[in-house]
Design an enzyme around this catalytic site. Structure first.
Site, PDB file in Angstrom:
ATOM      1  N   LYS A   4      34.816  17.724  65.006  1.00  0.00           N
ATOM      2  CA  LYS A   4      35.444  19.024  64.593  1.00  0.00           C
ATOM      3  C   LYS A   4      36.692  18.154  62.865  1.00  0.00           C
ATOM      4  O   LYS A   4      36.994  18.806  62.263  1.00  0.00           O
ATOM      5  CB  LYS A   4      36.546  19.173  65.577  1.00  0.00           C
ATOM      6  CG  LYS A   4      35.636  20.024  66.321  1.00  0.00           C
ATOM      7  CD  LYS A   4      37.248  20.447  67.423  1.00  0.00           C
ATOM      8  CE  LYS A   4      37.208  20.433  68.727  1.00  0.00           C
ATOM      9  NZ  LYS A   4      38.172  20.782  69.690  1.00  0.00           N
ATOM     10  N   ARG A  19      45.963  16.952  64.096  1.00  0.00           N
ATOM     11  CA  ARG A  19      45.286  17.709  62.991  1.00  0.00           C
ATOM     12  C   ARG A  19      45.118  18.006  61.943  1.00  0.00           C
ATOM     13  O   ARG A  19      45.599  17.939  60.757  1.00  0.00           O
ATOM     14  CB  ARG A  19      43.976  18.167  63.730  1.00  0.00           C
ATOM     15  CG  ARG A  19      42.677  18.246  64.230  1.00  0.00           C
ATOM     16  CD  ARG A  19      41.380  18.507  64.528  1.00  0.00           C
ATOM     17  NE  ARG A  19      40.701  17.950  65.948  1.00  0.00           N
ATOM     18  CZ  ARG A  19      39.594  17.629  66.205  1.00  0.00           C
ATOM     19  NH1 ARG A  19      39.845  16.648  65.156  1.00  0.00           N
ATOM     20  NH2 ARG A  19      38.887  17.177  67.625  1.00  0.00           N
ATOM     21  N   ASP A  48      42.452  13.217  65.180  1.00  0.00           N
ATOM     22  CA  ASP A  48      42.604  13.908  65.918  1.00  0.00           C
ATOM     23  C   ASP A  48      43.351  12.820  67.174  1.00  0.00           C
ATOM     24  O   ASP A  48      42.531  11.537  66.827  1.00  0.00           O
ATOM     25  CB  ASP A  48      42.507  14.413  67.060  1.00  0.00           C
ATOM     26  CG  ASP A  48      41.375  14.542  67.601  1.00  0.00           C
ATOM     27  OD1 ASP A  48      40.028  12.957  66.475  1.00  0.00           O
ATOM     28  OD2 ASP A  48      40.640  14.156  68.512  1.00  0.00           O
ATOM     29  N   ASP A 101      34.935   3.972  61.409  1.00  0.00           N
ATOM     30  CA  ASP A 101      35.038   3.424  61.552  1.00  0.00           C
ATOM     31  C   ASP A 101      33.946   2.397  62.366  1.00  0.00           C
ATOM     32  O   ASP A 101      33.144   1.821  61.772  1.00  0.00           O
ATOM     33  CB  ASP A 101      36.136   3.623  63.309  1.00  0.00           C
ATOM     34  CG  ASP A 101      36.663   2.878  64.237  1.00  0.00           C
ATOM     35  OD1 ASP A 101      36.890   1.625  63.810  1.00  0.00           O
ATOM     36  OD2 ASP A 101      37.057   3.141  65.125  1.00  0.00           O
ATOM     37  N   VAL A 152      44.236   6.030  63.323  1.00  0.00           N
ATOM     38  CA  VAL A 152      45.448   7.432  62.726  1.00  0.00           C
ATOM     39  C   VAL A 152      45.103   8.631  62.795  1.00  0.00           C
ATOM     40  O   VAL A 152      43.890   9.121  63.338  1.00  0.00           O
ATOM     41  CB  VAL A 152      44.887   6.749  61.485  1.00  0.00           C
ATOM     42  CG1 VAL A 152      45.243   5.633  60.274  1.00  0.00           C
ATOM     43  CG2 VAL A 152      43.486   7.010  60.577  1.00  0.00           C
ATOM     44  N   GLU A 175      32.463  13.519  55.936  1.00  0.00           N
ATOM     45  CA  GLU A 175      32.842  13.322  57.532  1.00  0.00           C
ATOM     46  C   GLU A 175      34.538  12.717  57.154  1.00  0.00           C
ATOM     47  O   GLU A 175      35.085  12.595  55.906  1.00  0.00           O
ATOM     48  CB  GLU A 175      32.492  11.626  57.870  1.00  0.00           C
ATOM     49  CG  GLU A 175      32.447  11.648  58.996  1.00  0.00           C
ATOM     50  CD  GLU A 175      32.523  11.682  60.003  1.00  0.00           C
ATOM     51  OE1 GLU A 175      33.304  12.407  60.510  1.00  0.00           O
ATOM     52  OE2 GLU A 175      31.916  10.501  61.082  1.00  0.00           O
ATOM     53  N   LYS A 215      37.115   2.662  57.310  1.00  0.00           N
ATOM     54  CA  LYS A 215      38.067   1.318  58.783  1.00  0.00           C
ATOM     55  C   LYS A 215      36.937   0.525  59.148  1.00  0.00           C
ATOM     56  O   LYS A 215      36.118   0.528  59.768  1.00  0.00           O
ATOM     57  CB  LYS A 215      38.444   2.054  59.396  1.00  0.00           C
ATOM     58  CG  LYS A 215      40.112   3.204  59.403  1.00  0.00           C
ATOM     59  CD  LYS A 215      40.365   3.142  60.669  1.00  0.00           C
ATOM     60  CE  LYS A 215      39.539   3.580  62.318  1.00  0.00           C
ATOM     61  NZ  LYS A 215      40.542   4.043  63.237  1.00  0.00           N
TER      62      LYS A 215
HETATM   63  P1  IMP Z   1      32.733   6.011  64.693  1.00  0.00           P
HETATM   64  O1  IMP Z   1      31.146   6.071  65.654  1.00  0.00           O
HETATM   65  O2  IMP Z   1      33.401   5.080  65.496  1.00  0.00           O
HETATM   66  O3  IMP Z   1      32.753   5.177  62.991  1.00  0.00           O
HETATM   67  O4  IMP Z   1      33.516   7.321  64.360  1.00  0.00           O
HETATM   68  C1  IMP Z   1      33.351   7.545  64.113  1.00  0.00           C
HETATM   69  C2  IMP Z   1      34.554   8.671  64.433  1.00  0.00           C
HETATM   70  O5  IMP Z   1      35.460   8.068  65.669  1.00  0.00           O
HETATM   71  C3  IMP Z   1      35.269   9.526  63.809  1.00  0.00           C
HETATM   72  O6  IMP Z   1      34.316  10.995  63.388  1.00  0.00           O
HETATM   73  C4  IMP Z   1      36.224  10.551  64.156  1.00  0.00           C
HETATM   74  O7  IMP Z   1      36.366  11.134  64.998  1.00  0.00           O
HETATM   75  C5  IMP Z   1      36.583   9.468  65.926  1.00  0.00           C
HETATM   76  N1  IMP Z   1      37.799   8.093  65.209  1.00  0.00           N
HETATM   77  C6  IMP Z   1      37.327   6.469  64.385  1.00  0.00           C
HETATM   78  N2  IMP Z   1      38.765   6.180  64.074  1.00  0.00           N
HETATM   79  C7  IMP Z   1      39.244   6.962  64.415  1.00  0.00           C
HETATM   80  C8  IMP Z   1      41.167   7.580  64.061  1.00  0.00           C
HETATM   81  O8  IMP Z   1      41.741   6.285  63.757  1.00  0.00           O
HETATM   82  N3  IMP Z   1      41.467   7.969  64.360  1.00  0.00           N
HETATM   83  C9  IMP Z   1      41.345   9.312  65.023  1.00  0.00           C
HETATM   84  N4  IMP Z   1      39.977   9.610  65.054  1.00  0.00           N
HETATM   85  C10 IMP Z   1      38.826   7.951  64.847  1.00  0.00           C
END
Ligand code: IMP
Length: 185
Positions: free
Chosen positions: A45, A167, A161, A105, A155, A101, A133
């Site tokens: 979302k 959001r 969220d 992270d 964040v 996106e 990040k």
């Molecule tokens: P990744 O798979 O770890 O890269 O994370 C991607 C998803 O994790 C993003 O689409 C977000 O929905 C969520 N996410 C990662 N870091 C944060 C944050 O600091 N706040 C909120 N959602 C996060």
């Protein structure tokens, strides 16, 4: 919304900064794809707020499709297991696909989705992320258009969220640490 939400420790990126950067990204994307159509793939979302503004900042003809994934559940740490909750409602073969996106992270979510979409033979596949990040990266992903590089903080706001809340905040802010347990990278 003029005052800071009581659950926010600090605003990292203001509404105005997001608007300026989104307009810049829109111009860059419009130049790069001049004369072409773009299919914007919104990762639900979290990306819906950014995508609404980005789509209006792009001058090329755009189509919008949505894919819903879940990787965090109610946690602040990526499980590494990406589940497709709702798939795209259109084929993407032969199209210029631009994934939109909210935040990258660990990179696990995007690398999974990019792989999935690449297997469907788009004409091109690029990624636009509102924020990045890089400190906790587990899978390398090439972000073609990046809004902001953020520190390793959890964040919320502007689509991002915690437990599906926050959001609607018009800025990106650091959630107060007493509200969650900070994950290790
Ligand atoms: P990744 O798979 O770890 O890269 O994370 C991607 C998803 O994790 C993003 O689409 C977000 O929905 C969520 N996410 C990662 N870091 C944060 C944050 O600091 N706040 C909120 N959602 C996060």
């Amino acid at each position: 919304m003029s005052s800071i939400h009581p659950d926010i420790a600090r605003i990292l990126i203001t509404q105005e900064e997001i608007a300026v950067r989104t307009a810049e990204l829109g111009r860059q994307i419009s130049d790069d794809y001049a004369g072409e159509e773009i299919m914007l793939v919104c990762i639900l979302k979290g990306a819906f707020v950014f995508m609404a503004d980005l789509a209006r900042a792009i001058e090329c003809p755009v189509q919008t499709v949505f894919i819903a994934v879940s990787s965090y559940g109610n946690s602040t740490q990526s499980s590494g297991v990406v589940r497709i909750l709702t798939d795209l409602d259109k084929p993407i073969d032969g199209r210029n696909v631009l994934i939109v996106e909210d935040i990258v992270d660990t990179g696990l979510t995007l690398s999974y989705i990019a792989g999935l979409l690449r297997d469907r033979h788009p004409k091109s596949l690029r990624i636009c992320a509102l924020s990045n990040k890089p400190q906790c990266r587990k899978k390398e992903v090439q972000i073609d258009y990046c809004g902001f590089v953020l520190p390793d903080e959890f964040v919320v706001g502007f689509g991002l969220d915690f437990k599906d809340f926050y959001r609607n905040l018009p800025y990106i802010g650091i959630l107060k640490s007493e509200l969650y347990r900070k994950p290790e990278c």
